[in-house]
Design an enzyme around this catalytic site. Structure first.
Site, PDB file in Angstrom:
ATOM      1  N   SER A 162       0.837  -1.188   0.000  1.00 21.72           N
ATOM      2  CA  SER A 162       0.000   0.000   0.000  1.00 21.72           C
ATOM      3  C   SER A 162       0.887   1.260   0.000  1.00 21.72           C
ATOM      4  CB  SER A 162      -0.927  -0.066   1.216  1.00 21.72           C
ATOM      5  OG  SER A 162      -1.844   0.956   1.200  1.00 21.72           O
ATOM      6  N   ASP A 332      -8.723  -5.481  -5.116  1.00 24.42           N
ATOM      7  CA  ASP A 332      -8.338  -4.236  -4.453  1.00 24.42           C
ATOM      8  C   ASP A 332      -8.866  -3.075  -5.286  1.00 24.42           C
ATOM      9  OD1 ASP A 332      -7.040  -2.108  -3.294  1.00 24.42           O
ATOM     10  OD2 ASP A 332      -5.034  -2.984  -3.390  1.00 24.42           O
ATOM     11  N   HIS A 365      -8.187  -4.714  -0.570  1.00 23.82           N
ATOM     12  CA  HIS A 365      -6.868  -4.113  -0.329  1.00 23.82           C
ATOM     13  C   HIS A 365      -6.169  -4.695   0.909  1.00 23.82           C
ATOM     14  CE1 HIS A 365      -3.747  -1.145  -0.446  1.00 23.82           C
ATOM     15  NE2 HIS A 365      -4.043  -0.701   0.762  1.00 23.82           N
TER      16      HIS A 365
HETATM   17  N1  COA Z   1     -19.400  -5.105  15.265  1.00 15.85           N
HETATM   18  C1  COA Z   1     -18.320  -4.703  15.971  1.00 15.85           C
HETATM   19  N2  COA Z   1     -17.107  -5.233  15.833  1.00 15.85           N
HETATM   20  C2  COA Z   1     -16.950  -6.219  14.951  1.00 15.85           C
HETATM   21  C3  COA Z   1     -18.012  -6.683  14.167  1.00 15.85           C
HETATM   22  C4  COA Z   1     -19.288  -6.085  14.348  1.00 15.85           C
HETATM   23  N3  COA Z   1     -20.346  -6.465  13.653  1.00 15.85           N
HETATM   24  N4  COA Z   1     -17.565  -7.666  13.375  1.00 15.85           N
HETATM   25  C5  COA Z   1     -16.248  -7.811  13.645  1.00 15.85           C
HETATM   26  N5  COA Z   1     -15.866  -6.942  14.585  1.00 15.85           N
HETATM   27  C6  COA Z   1     -14.544  -6.788  15.166  1.00 15.85           C
HETATM   28  C7  COA Z   1     -14.030  -8.107  15.678  1.00 15.85           C
HETATM   29  O1  COA Z   1     -14.427  -8.330  17.000  1.00 15.85           O
HETATM   30  C8  COA Z   1     -12.536  -7.953  15.551  1.00 15.85           C
HETATM   31  O2  COA Z   1     -12.035  -7.244  16.666  1.00 15.85           O
HETATM   32  P1  COA Z   1     -10.445  -7.332  17.038  1.00 15.85           P
HETATM   33  O3  COA Z   1      -9.662  -6.825  15.852  1.00 15.85           O
HETATM   34  O4  COA Z   1     -10.317  -6.433  18.222  1.00 15.85           O
HETATM   35  O5  COA Z   1     -10.175  -8.763  17.340  1.00 15.85           O
HETATM   36  C9  COA Z   1     -12.387  -7.065  14.313  1.00 15.85           C
HETATM   37  O6  COA Z   1     -13.661  -6.406  14.123  1.00 15.85           O
HETATM   38  C10 COA Z   1     -12.089  -7.926  13.124  1.00 15.85           C
HETATM   39  O7  COA Z   1     -11.943  -7.087  12.026  1.00 15.85           O
HETATM   40  P2  COA Z   1     -11.917  -7.675  10.565  1.00 15.85           P
HETATM   41  O8  COA Z   1     -11.682  -6.547   9.648  1.00 15.85           O
HETATM   42  O9  COA Z   1     -13.139  -8.496  10.350  1.00 15.85           O
HETATM   43  O10 COA Z   1     -10.666  -8.652  10.678  1.00 15.85           O
HETATM   44  P3  COA Z   1      -9.794  -9.226   9.491  1.00 15.85           P
HETATM   45  O11 COA Z   1      -9.077 -10.393  10.062  1.00 15.85           O
HETATM   46  O12 COA Z   1     -10.615  -9.426   8.271  1.00 15.85           O
HETATM   47  O13 COA Z   1      -8.752  -8.036   9.198  1.00 15.85           O
HETATM   48  C11 COA Z   1      -7.200  -6.352   9.891  1.00 15.85           C
HETATM   49  C12 COA Z   1      -7.765  -7.747  10.155  1.00 15.85           C
HETATM   50  C13 COA Z   1      -6.162  -6.081  10.978  1.00 15.85           C
HETATM   51  C14 COA Z   1      -6.502  -6.294   8.517  1.00 15.85           C
HETATM   52  C15 COA Z   1      -8.311  -5.311   9.900  1.00 15.85           C
HETATM   53  O14 COA Z   1      -9.103  -5.463  11.061  1.00 15.85           O
HETATM   54  C16 COA Z   1      -7.795  -3.913   9.908  1.00 15.85           C
HETATM   55  O15 COA Z   1      -7.467  -3.319  10.928  1.00 15.85           O
HETATM   56  N6  COA Z   1      -7.700  -3.328   8.702  1.00 15.85           N
HETATM   57  C17 COA Z   1      -7.126  -2.038   8.503  1.00 15.85           C
HETATM   58  C18 COA Z   1      -5.657  -2.163   8.279  1.00 15.85           C
HETATM   59  C19 COA Z   1      -5.150  -0.982   7.518  1.00 15.85           C
HETATM   60  O16 COA Z   1      -4.813   0.027   8.108  1.00 15.85           O
HETATM   61  N7  COA Z   1      -5.132  -1.107   6.220  1.00 15.85           N
HETATM   62  C20 COA Z   1      -4.784  -0.015   5.384  1.00 15.85           C
HETATM   63  C21 COA Z   1      -3.526  -0.234   4.710  1.00 15.85           C
HETATM   64  S1  COA Z   1      -3.234   1.277   3.865  1.00 15.85           S
END
Ligand code: COA
Length: 623
Positions: A162, A332, A365
């Site tokens: 990214s 993505d 992405h």
């Molecule tokens: N209500 C509230 N919370 C919820 C939910 C709902 N309906 N459904 C899922 N969640 C929470 C889960 O409890 C979990 O919490 P935790 O992270 O504290 O354990 C979290 O959401 C899971 O997120 P999700 O996006 O489903 O997980 P993933 O495994 O698919 O992705 C990451 C993991 C780390 C990549 C993602 O959470 C993330 O932070 N993405 C952003 C990363 C980023 O900055 N990307 C940009 C690059 S430029």
């Protein structure tokens, strides 16, 4: 890094180090013309640094990432997970048994490196609104200063996804002498208008939050938590593909939480799970990130444009000397695969060593942070191992051998014979890259492979060759006219959908083509169909009719006729017979009856239009 304990596959417990970098009297000069009098950098390292200091892999993190890329800060604390733990560790894609990994928080960040919330030595207060605008160039300059501080002059590889991929590009362009290999995952040479739009709206939510206070909120009791959370929600929408959003949440609702709050807007909140999820993600970022850092870093990302100051991308990429692997993710829509392909094509047109890999990533992405099939394998294969290199391991069994084992070594030897030493070769449908290796070893050729199968890509980069992953039937548009001396198409013409187009493309990108194919005109095949009424099977055609990749069945004579019609000269033909009868037939020049396989060298005819009808002159080989 203090390595307290280590788990299999994990780098164990780690901690972020913060160093103050020694600066010249004028401080750190920034591209905007201003300077920073003091520079702190937060960084982590994993794996041992080799005595020769030649095993360093530097990681460039994305927008809201940090130096904490792997392991855990506290064995029991799960609140601050490392952003690429999946990828880094013993036996993983970036294998800490071999590499010394360094990851630093970027300039303008809020996790150890100088940024808007740092204390301005001139005032004794946080910079806040006084923090100068920064660029990707400034961030990479800080990476360089850190490495110098650590006594590292050159890195084996720089990797980033990214926004991290943009830093990788800047590094490769500005400091070509300091890096051997670069990997850009889900990145681009600049942001699309759509991505700029999302960032502009996200910044607007921060700056329009009254608690932002013009950026000077650090010493007050209020900060722009709502604005930052809202910005994150906007960003988060772009990190997931529509399909992933749908499969995670659909139109599901959460349990009602009772009466709406005092805020008038709360009446309009829904109980859809997706809203709850975005609220959660927004709130989570607020706990670990600073709003001013978000503003500065997104602006630096928006302003970044490799082509700026140049007419064409390939010109801008001219200084790059590292081998580059560009990885695109299929679903993505923030950094679409087309942008990665554009970047890889720019590098190719600029004459660089580049490989392009398009991975199936339904997640969108964020897939590179979660789990995308073959990414770890592709990275592992591309990295230059220090010491003996273990073979690439495919996550799903063995890659299919080139054309499923139908190519013989003898056929490759004949192709090698047809190629001049020190020439440039494009292997179209290169399979696992054996021919590229053979040509490089015996003819000192350079060049690249093209193949659609990602498992082949992993094998080819593992062997040290470049490869462009694409569908040959879609053409070779990424390759400029006449870029190669030879384009080889080995046992592939019969499996492509548009053989005529593929031949034209080969002769557009190369001076000569070498095509090898099974001859369906062989006497045994004719007997099988003519007398037995069964589709031929055996020799160069080992497949059952229902299980064959061959979709265009043709003979040596058919091929000759197509060449005549399409203005292609046949320069050389070698027939490979199998069995005594076939050998005798080829011996008396009945090649179309006797040849099992054929190797033909072709060239574009100078004069336009179909050539004269003539029999194909075959060369037969002894032994
Ligand atoms: N209500 C509230 N919370 C919820 C939910 C709902 N309906 N459904 C899922 N969640 C929470 C889960 O409890 C979990 O919490 P935790 O992270 O504290 O354990 C979290 O959401 C899971 O997120 P999700 O996006 O489903 O997980 P993933 O495994 O698919 O992705 C990451 C993991 C780390 C990549 C993602 O959470 C993330 O932070 N993405 C952003 C990363 C980023 O900055 N990307 C940009 C690059 S430029």
């Amino acid at each position: 890094m203090t390595k307290v304990e280590s788990h299999t596959g994990s780098v164990g417990v780690v901690e972020t180090q913060i160093v103050q970098i020694e600066l010249p009297p004028g401080g750190l000069q920034l591209e905007c013309g201003r300077s920073l009098p003091r520079l702190d950098v937060g960084y982590e390292t994993y794996g041992e640094l080799s005595p020769a200091r030649d095993n360093v892999v530097f990681l460039c993190h994305a927008l809201t990432g940090s130096a904490h890329a792997a392991g855990r800060h506290d064995p029991d604390d799960e609140t601050d997970p490392a952003w690429w733990d999946e990828m880094i560790g013993p036996g993983k894609g970036i294998d800490t048994d071999y590499y010394h990994v360094v990851c630093a928080n970027i300039l303008g960040g809020c996790r150890g490196t100088t940024g808007p919330k740092s204390t301005n030595p001139g005032t004794g207060h946080p910079y806040g609104s006084g923090f100068p605008p920064i660029t990707v160039g400034d961030m990479v300059a800080v990476h360089q200063l850190l490495l110098r501080h650590l006594g590292i002059e050159r890195v084996a590889a720089v990797i980033g996804g990214s926004f991290g991929g943009m830093q990788v590009l800047e590094w490769a362009i500005r400091y070509p002498d300091t890096v051997d290999r670069c990997i850009c995952v889900a990145s681009a040479a600049s942001l699309s208008a759509q991505a700029l739009a999302f960032d502009a709206v996200a910044r607007g939510t921060i700056t329009s939050d009254p608690d932002w206070q013009g950026g000077d909120y650090y010493e007050s009791l209020r900060g722009p938590a709502r604005g930052l959370a809202q910005a994150r929600k906007i960003g988060h929408i772009t990190y997931l593909s529509p399909e992933m959003m749908h499969s995670k949440f659909g139109r599901e609702r959460r349990e009602s939480e009772g009466a709406a709050g005092p805020d008038a807007g709360s009446h309009f909140r829904t109980d859809f799970q997706v809203e709850s999820y975005l609220d959660y993600q927004g709130g989570k970022l607020v706990k670990r990130f600073d709003a001013n850092s978000y503003l500065h870093i997104t602006r630096a990302m928006d302003e970044y444009d490799v082509i700026e100051g140049h007419d064409r991308l390939e010109e801008a990429l001219a200084p790059v000397s590292a081998k580059v692997l560009v990885v695109a993710l299929s679903d993505d829509w923030l950094f679409p695969p087309e942008q990665s392909k554009e970047l890889a094509m720019g590098l190719l047109r600029s004459g660089k060593n580049v490989s392009y890999c398009g991975l199936h990533a339904p997640h969108g992405h964020d897939a590179f942070l979660v789990d995308v099939e073959y990414l770890a394998e592709a990275i592992r294969a591309f990295l230059p191992w220090v010491g003996e290199k273990p073979k690439a391991r495919h996550s799903l069994g063995e890659a299919p051998a080139r054309r499923q084992g139908v190519v013989t070594r003898r056929e490759f030897d004949i192709v090698v014979d047809m190629v001049r030493p020190d020439s440039r070769v494009l292997d179209v449908g290169c399979g696992t890259g054996e021919l590229l290796s053979l040509l490089a070893g015996e003819r000192n050729t350079t060049g690249m492979g093209v193949d659609i199968d990602v498992r082949h890509l992993i094998d080819v980069v593992d062997s040290g060759h470049d490869i462009f992953q694409c569908d040959i039937d879609a053409g070779l548009a990424m390759i400029p006219d006449g870029a190669y001396d030879y384009a080889v198409l080995s046992e592939t013409l019969q499996v492509v959908r548009k053989p005529r187009f593929v031949l034209q493309e080969m002769l557009r990108v190369a001076k000569e083509g070498i095509v090898t194919f099974p001859n369906f005109g062989k006497w045994r095949h004719r007997l099988s169909l003519g007398l037995k009424g069964r589709m031929p099977k055996g020799g160069a055609i080992p497949f059952e009719w229902y299980d064959t990749p061959n979709i265009h069945l043709f003979t040596l004579r058919d091929f000759g006729e197509l060449c005549r019609e399409d203005g292609i000269d046949i320069v050389d033909v070698v027939c490979l017979p199998e069995g005594i009868v076939s050998r005798c037939l080829v011996g008396i020049r009945a090649c179309n009856l006797g040849a099992d396989r054929v190797i033909v060298k072709i060239a574009r005819r100078d004069a336009a239009g179909p050539g004269p009808r003539s029999d194909i002159e075959c060369r037969t080989l002894r032994g």
